[in-house]
Design an enzyme around this catalytic site. Structure first.
Site, PDB file in Angstrom:
ATOM      1  N   THR A  13       0.851  -1.198   0.000  1.00 20.20           N
ATOM      2  CA  THR A  13       0.000   0.000   0.000  1.00 20.20           C
ATOM      3  C   THR A  13       0.887   1.250   0.000  1.00 20.20           C
ATOM      4  O   THR A  13       2.007   1.230   0.523  1.00 20.20           O
ATOM      5  CB  THR A  13      -0.957   0.013   1.211  1.00 20.20           C
ATOM      6  OG1 THR A  13      -0.198   0.138   2.422  1.00 20.20           O
ATOM      7  CG2 THR A  13      -1.807  -1.252   1.257  1.00 20.20           C
ATOM      8  N   GLY A  14       0.376   2.305  -0.608  1.00 19.23           N
ATOM      9  CA  GLY A  14       1.137   3.563  -0.653  1.00 19.23           C
ATOM     10  C   GLY A  14       2.497   3.369  -1.287  1.00 19.23           C
ATOM     11  O   GLY A  14       3.514   3.736  -0.699  1.00 19.23           O
ATOM     12  N   ILE A  19       9.389   4.676   0.667  1.00 17.48           N
ATOM     13  CA  ILE A  19       9.712   3.339   1.181  1.00 17.48           C
ATOM     14  C   ILE A  19       8.857   2.285   0.472  1.00 17.48           C
ATOM     15  O   ILE A  19       9.338   1.208   0.115  1.00 17.48           O
ATOM     16  CB  ILE A  19       9.486   3.303   2.717  1.00 17.48           C
ATOM     17  CG1 ILE A  19      10.506   4.206   3.426  1.00 17.48           C
ATOM     18  CG2 ILE A  19       9.568   1.876   3.246  1.00 17.48           C
ATOM     19  CD1 ILE A  19      10.261   4.386   4.927  1.00 17.48           C
ATOM     20  N   SER A 141       7.161   2.361  12.944  1.00 14.30           N
ATOM     21  CA  SER A 141       8.237   3.364  13.025  1.00 14.30           C
ATOM     22  C   SER A 141       8.880   3.277  14.393  1.00 14.30           C
ATOM     23  O   SER A 141       8.231   2.866  15.374  1.00 14.30           O
ATOM     24  CB  SER A 141       7.638   4.758  12.849  1.00 14.30           C
ATOM     25  OG  SER A 141       8.606   5.740  13.130  1.00 14.30           O
ATOM     26  N   TYR A 154       1.240  11.124  15.495  1.00 11.24           N
ATOM     27  CA  TYR A 154       1.888  10.154  14.591  1.00 11.24           C
ATOM     28  C   TYR A 154       2.462   8.994  15.416  1.00 11.24           C
ATOM     29  O   TYR A 154       2.238   7.815  15.096  1.00 11.24           O
ATOM     30  CB  TYR A 154       2.994  10.850  13.799  1.00 11.24           C
ATOM     31  CG  TYR A 154       3.844   9.902  12.969  1.00 11.24           C
ATOM     32  CD1 TYR A 154       3.338   9.319  11.810  1.00 11.24           C
ATOM     33  CD2 TYR A 154       5.167   9.609  13.325  1.00 11.24           C
ATOM     34  CE1 TYR A 154       4.121   8.459  11.035  1.00 11.24           C
ATOM     35  CE2 TYR A 154       5.948   8.753  12.560  1.00 11.24           C
ATOM     36  CZ  TYR A 154       5.427   8.179  11.419  1.00 11.24           C
ATOM     37  OH  TYR A 154       6.192   7.320  10.662  1.00 11.24           O
TER      38      TYR A 154
HETATM   39  P1  NAD Z   1       6.077   9.047   1.487  1.00  6.96           P
HETATM   40  O1  NAD Z   1       5.267  10.231   1.869  1.00  6.96           O
HETATM   41  O2  NAD Z   1       7.383   9.258   0.789  1.00  6.96           O
HETATM   42  O3  NAD Z   1       5.195   8.042   0.625  1.00  6.96           O
HETATM   43  C1  NAD Z   1       3.936   7.727   1.110  1.00  6.96           C
HETATM   44  C2  NAD Z   1       3.187   6.869   0.137  1.00  6.96           C
HETATM   45  O4  NAD Z   1       1.905   6.595   0.725  1.00  6.96           O
HETATM   46  C3  NAD Z   1       2.946   7.525  -1.201  1.00  6.96           C
HETATM   47  O5  NAD Z   1       3.046   6.534  -2.210  1.00  6.96           O
HETATM   48  C4  NAD Z   1       1.494   8.017  -1.084  1.00  6.96           C
HETATM   49  O6  NAD Z   1       0.842   8.042  -2.329  1.00  6.96           O
HETATM   50  C5  NAD Z   1       0.917   6.934  -0.192  1.00  6.96           C
HETATM   51  N1  NAD Z   1      -0.284   7.344   0.543  1.00  6.96           N
HETATM   52  C6  NAD Z   1      -0.419   8.346   1.447  1.00  6.96           C
HETATM   53  N2  NAD Z   1      -1.704   8.425   1.854  1.00  6.96           N
HETATM   54  C7  NAD Z   1      -2.380   7.445   1.199  1.00  6.96           C
HETATM   55  C8  NAD Z   1      -3.726   7.038   1.174  1.00  6.96           C
HETATM   56  N3  NAD Z   1      -4.661   7.674   1.888  1.00  6.96           N
HETATM   57  N4  NAD Z   1      -4.074   6.004   0.384  1.00  6.96           N
HETATM   58  C9  NAD Z   1      -3.159   5.366  -0.390  1.00  6.96           C
HETATM   59  N5  NAD Z   1      -1.857   5.722  -0.409  1.00  6.96           N
HETATM   60  C10 NAD Z   1      -1.481   6.755   0.373  1.00  6.96           C
HETATM   61  O7  NAD Z   1       6.245   8.204   2.835  1.00  6.96           O
HETATM   62  P2  NAD Z   1       7.451   7.306   3.378  1.00  6.96           P
HETATM   63  O8  NAD Z   1       8.390   8.179   4.121  1.00  6.96           O
HETATM   64  O9  NAD Z   1       7.946   6.441   2.297  1.00  6.96           O
HETATM   65  O10 NAD Z   1       6.669   6.442   4.478  1.00  6.96           O
HETATM   66  C11 NAD Z   1       6.136   5.169   4.215  1.00  6.96           C
HETATM   67  C12 NAD Z   1       5.790   4.498   5.533  1.00  6.96           C
HETATM   68  O11 NAD Z   1       6.968   4.393   6.335  1.00  6.96           O
HETATM   69  C13 NAD Z   1       4.779   5.289   6.357  1.00  6.96           C
HETATM   70  O12 NAD Z   1       3.902   4.401   6.987  1.00  6.96           O
HETATM   71  C14 NAD Z   1       5.650   5.988   7.388  1.00  6.96           C
HETATM   72  O13 NAD Z   1       4.953   6.277   8.571  1.00  6.96           O
HETATM   73  C15 NAD Z   1       6.733   4.944   7.608  1.00  6.96           C
HETATM   74  N6  NAD Z   1       7.981   5.501   8.142  1.00  6.96           N
HETATM   75  C16 NAD Z   1       8.671   6.438   7.431  1.00  6.96           C
HETATM   76  C17 NAD Z   1       9.847   6.921   7.972  1.00  6.96           C
HETATM   77  C18 NAD Z   1      10.671   7.956   7.244  1.00  6.96           C
HETATM   78  O14 NAD Z   1      11.549   8.572   7.868  1.00  6.96           O
HETATM   79  N7  NAD Z   1      10.480   8.135   5.956  1.00  6.96           N
HETATM   80  C19 NAD Z   1      10.303   6.497   9.227  1.00  6.96           C
HETATM   81  C20 NAD Z   1       9.566   5.552   9.911  1.00  6.96           C
HETATM   82  C21 NAD Z   1       8.395   5.054   9.353  1.00  6.96           C
END
Ligand code: NAD
Length: 263
Positions: A13-14, A19, A141, A154
């Protein structure tokens, strides 16, 4: 160690960027049939095309659905009846002081970060149980343990993800289905890059330098003292998704650069 996911269908998903996209790419390279998901039709289709050009061994399908709502989750499930591997990655993070954070922000984090994963797990786990094989991975996270003061909402949503994953692992006990959570630390995804864009402009530093400054200042217990790359997170997810990880379930696996300061 050889990871072969040929014949397995994986939904991330997403996964149009960040990531999620890195996870989709690694699962696809390992042979899985991968389903990419994002909110916009155009962006999701584009990400699917990109993935096909980046070494995907199996099929690539793009399904746009906004997972912030029950209807959006149901629309996705209507188009994709079963999966072998579910990666609950979709998530949002919005820094905002506790006293300035209205209910709507709490609710949106809860819906996207927790309820999308709850709804999709409820939809896909029964067929995994029947098949006696399945993998569910929650991208939680380190913030689920180290609640960040600048976005308590968050952190709470990520603690919930870890708890749901642990509970579901117990619920699936004795089956070939494992459920785990993965706890990244700060990771250079598109989302984090845009969070740091102002700082980058102000200082003229590279994005890696600005991210390292952020880690040193706001996540000072980090042992690697830098942000992780998206592939460093995808590596552990790909292993957990594979048949090789069959004895790991109910775990919260850290990829946090050592910043959670507990044994
Ligand atoms: P990002 O913002 O770069 O990408 C997020 C993705 O989620 C995108 O593809 C977006 O289209 C999708 N998305 C957002 N809302 C959505 C919705 N309502 N329906 C469908 N898709 C949706 O985010 P990221 O940094 O790659 O984070 C991905 C995951 O990793 C998240 O759950 C985040 O909490 C977790 N995370 C990230 C970090 C970090 O530092 N980047 C650290 C710990 C955990």
């Amino acid at each position: 160690m050889q990871i072969d996911l040929t014949g397995k269908t994986a939904l991330v998903t997403g996964s149009t960027e960040g990531i999620g996209y890195a996870i989709a790419r690694q699962l696809a390279k390992a042979g899985a049939d991968v389903v990419i998901n994002g909110r916009s039709e155009e962006k999701t289709a584009k990400a699917g095309e990109r993935l096909k050009g980046e070494g995907a061994q199996g099929t690539v399908t793009a399904i746009a659905a906004d997972l912030a709502t029950a209807e959006g989750c149901a629309a996705l499930v209507a188009k994709l009846a079963r999966v072998d591997i579910l990666v609950n990655n979709a998530g949002i993070f919005q820094p905002s002081d506790f006293f300035d954070t209205p209910d709507e922000v709490w609710d949106r984090h809860w819906q996207v970060n927790v309820m999308s994963a709850v709804r999709l797990s409820r939809a896909y786990l029964p067929s995994m149980e029947k098949a006696n094989w399945g993998r569910v991975i929650f991208i939680a996270s380190e913030s689920g343990f180290n609640i960040p003061v600048e976005m308590i909402h968050y952190g709470v949503s990520k603690t919930a993800d870890i708890a749901v994953a642990r509970g579901l692992a117990k619920r699936m006990a004795g089956t070939g289905v494992t459920v785990n959570s993965v706890l990244p630390g700060p990771t250079l995804s598109e989302g984090v890059e845009s969070m740091l864009a102002n700082e980058r402009e102000k200082t003229g530093k590279s994005i890696e330098e600005v991210a390292a400054d952020f880690v040193k200042q706001h996540r000072s217990s980090s042992l690697i003292r830098r942000a992780a790359s998206v592939d460093e997170i995808a590596n552990i997810v790909t292993y957990l998704a594979s048949p090789l990880a069959s004895a790991t379930t109910g775990a919260s696996m850290r990829v946090d650069g050592g910043l959670i300061d507990t044994l």
